[in-house]
Scaffold this active site. Structure first.
Site, PDB file in Angstrom:
ATOM      1  N   SER A  18       0.853  -1.184   0.000  1.00 28.66           N
ATOM      2  CA  SER A  18       0.000   0.000   0.000  1.00 28.66           C
ATOM      3  C   SER A  18       0.891   1.237   0.000  1.00 28.66           C
ATOM      4  O   SER A  18       2.117   1.132   0.049  1.00 28.66           O
ATOM      5  CB  SER A  18      -0.891   0.014   1.245  1.00 28.66           C
ATOM      6  OG  SER A  18      -0.103   0.348   2.368  1.00 28.66           O
ATOM      7  N   LYS A  19       0.241   2.374  -0.021  1.00 30.91           N
ATOM      8  CA  LYS A  19       0.984   3.640  -0.081  1.00 30.91           C
ATOM      9  C   LYS A  19       1.971   3.794   1.078  1.00 30.91           C
ATOM     10  O   LYS A  19       2.955   4.503   0.964  1.00 30.91           O
ATOM     11  CB  LYS A  19      -0.002   4.817  -0.064  1.00 30.91           C
ATOM     12  CG  LYS A  19      -0.807   4.906  -1.344  1.00 30.91           C
ATOM     13  CD  LYS A  19      -1.142   6.354  -1.691  1.00 30.91           C
ATOM     14  CE  LYS A  19      -1.919   6.444  -2.990  1.00 30.91           C
ATOM     15  NZ  LYS A  19      -3.359   6.103  -2.788  1.00 30.91           N
TER      16      LYS A  19
END
Ligand code: GLU
Ligand code: ZN
Length: 492
Positions: A254-255
């Site tokens: 994820s980010k």
């Protein structure tokens, strides 16, 4: 049987590593089996839809060189390939299920559904889902509700007994009790919009999809999809749910781990060949040693059996390494063209670069090529040539294990050695030896001599090899910068 697979993203965000990996696996599987790769746009969620995401999907696949055999733009025999253009089909098939008794109209208001939810939570401490209130309405009851002008949804009649099994190539049989499958999910909303499940199953069937390779997060939808295939009387395709893509910490990528959108990678200067190669290796391998694959290689050798069962780890460092390798394989002219926009962006060269600037950029390539991980690295590596911002923090000149005094001496004596040797045309190795000898004389590490010289010349600690920097900068400017650093050290 011809293999037909699809990549079916929802254009609700930028294409990210996980999605692109799904696309690549499908594409390479299709090619290696002599089959067809289909692109389908699942844009039924109009609230989260954006034109930008759709454009990003096309741009990303184009950039990677992934061509779809059928899909938007190119068309094909089973179009349209954009779900929002297929609403009539979904409605027709949902109504057919109602006629066959496999689905029914539900007239419940949001208020009623919310009340049911609250009651279930209160009594069973957990929400059990829709209470099947409209499952057995009589014709009169229905007519009455219709007369009130209530627009119904269509719900699937999920059996309350028995169980449903689907087979997954990687995971084997996955079985779920029907009573644990979501009670009677909505297939068609009251505004005529299909839900994901309905549109997805109808399209996979109508488009002749033979194998479904998609993210593992869709496994929970598997039993429901099988029930839908059964309700329609259709044969389900072969399923292969792909292992998750994780960061190095074992969490879903994820980010938090860094950039995940392909657009970001592209902007930083990753090459499509490197992304394509590395991303395909996240959860797939040919054998235990081959790492480099071109698109053409993978179009031949990709096998579904070689997809891993375990989650794949996306390692940013490994991607950097691959990218560096691909950069070094790129020929100089092409690389010069690839780095030019980065140099233009920061104003180092003009937007309409002159012939002279073109030559200059090309002359930088042999030196920068060895040091770049991403194309944008060209900026910090070469900025000393385009702008002169001397370092005025003494600490930056001082190498580990040295001190200001030694650093000044290294600068003074080192400059002497360097400049006179260069003027005499001595070999680099010889000059290097003399500088090493100087470090020994001062009783410091080699870097205690090289670091201050490098910082003086390139205004930075990240730089090209010393002699390359001097060659590019010219002897006169080199001398000027060294002299300036010495004065700075003496005066401060
Ligand atoms: N539209 C779904 C997605 O965004 C497709 C899932 C599937 O491949 O069935 O991932
Ligand atoms: Zn209802």
């Amino acid at each position: 049987m011809e293999v037909r697979v699809r990549y079916a993203p929802s254009p609700t965000g930028l294409q990210h590593i996980g999605g692109v990996r799904t696309a690549l696996f499908n594409y390479f599987f299709a090619k290696s089996m002599g089959g067809k790769f289909i692109l389908r746009v699942e844009d039924t969620d109009r609230e989260r839809y954006s034109d930008e995401s759709l454009q990003d999907l096309y741009d990303t696949l184009d950039w990677l060189g992934i061509k779809w055999d059928e899909g938007p733009v190119v068309g094909g025999p089973y179009g349209p390939y954009i779900q929002s253009e297929r609403f009539d089909i979904y409605k027709e098939y949902a109504e057919k299920l109602v006629r066959d008794g496999k689905a029914y109209y539900c007239y419940c208001t949001p208020e009623r559904l919310e009340k049911v939810r609250q009651e279930q939570i209160a009594s069973k401490s957990e929400y059990q889902g829709y209470d099947r209130h409209c499952a057995n309405l009589t014709d009169e009851e229905r007519a009455d509700l219709e007369a009130q002008g209530i627009k119904p949804v269509i719900r699937l009649r999920v059996p309350t007994e028995g169980k449903t099994t689907f087979h997954d190539v990687l995971m084997g049989d996955i079985t779920r009790k029907n009573k644990d499958v979501s009670p009677d999910p909505i297939l068609l909303k009251s505004d005529g919009f299909p839900t994901y499940h309905l549109a997805n199953v109808i399209d996979d069937h109508m488009m002749g999809i033979t194998h479904i390779m998609r993210a593992q997060e869709w496994i929970p939808s598997g039993p429901l999809h099988i029930l839908l295939y059964e309700a329609f009387g259709w044969e389900p395709p072969i399923y292969c749910h792909l292992p998750m893509v994780m960061g190095k910490d074992g969490q879903k990528l994820s980010k938090r781990h860094g950039s995940t959108s392909v657009r970001d990678f592209r902007a930083k200067g990753y090459l499509p060949e490197a992304i394509l190669n590395y991303v395909t290796l996240v959860g797939w391998s040919l054998d235990d040693h081959t790492e480099f694959f071109t698109k053409e290689d993978l179009e031949k050798c990709f096998r579904m059996e070689n997809i891993h069962k375990a989650p794949g780890v996306f390692d940013y460092k490994k991607l950097d390494w691959f990218n560096g390798q691909y950069i070094r394989q790129t020929d100089d002219e092409k690389l010069a063209a690839l780095v030019t926009p980065y140099l233009q962006e920061c104003g180092f060269i003009s937007k309409e670069e002159s012939e002279e600037e073109k030559k200059l950029v090309l002359s930088l390539i042999p030196s920068v090529k060895e040091r770049m991980k991403v194309l944008s690295d060209v900026v910090p590596l070469t900025s000393f040539l385009f702008q002169d911002v001397p370092v005025t923090d003494k600490a930056v000149y001082v190498a580990k294990g040295s001190n200001e005094e030694n650093t000044l001496q290294a600068l003074e004596e080192g400059s002497q050695i360097l400049l006179s040797s260069l003027k005499e045309g001595k070999a680099e190795s010889e000059i290097e030896e003399a500088l090493v000898a100087l470090s020994q004389k001062l009783g410091i590490k080699i870097n205690g001599v090289f670091q201050p010289i490098r910082v003086a010349i390139t205004n930075s600690t990240v730089s090209l090899p010393l002699f390359d920097s001097i060659r590019l900068l010219g002897l006169e400017e080199t001398e000027k910068r060294l002299g300036r650093a010495i004065s700075f050290f003496k005066e401060n």
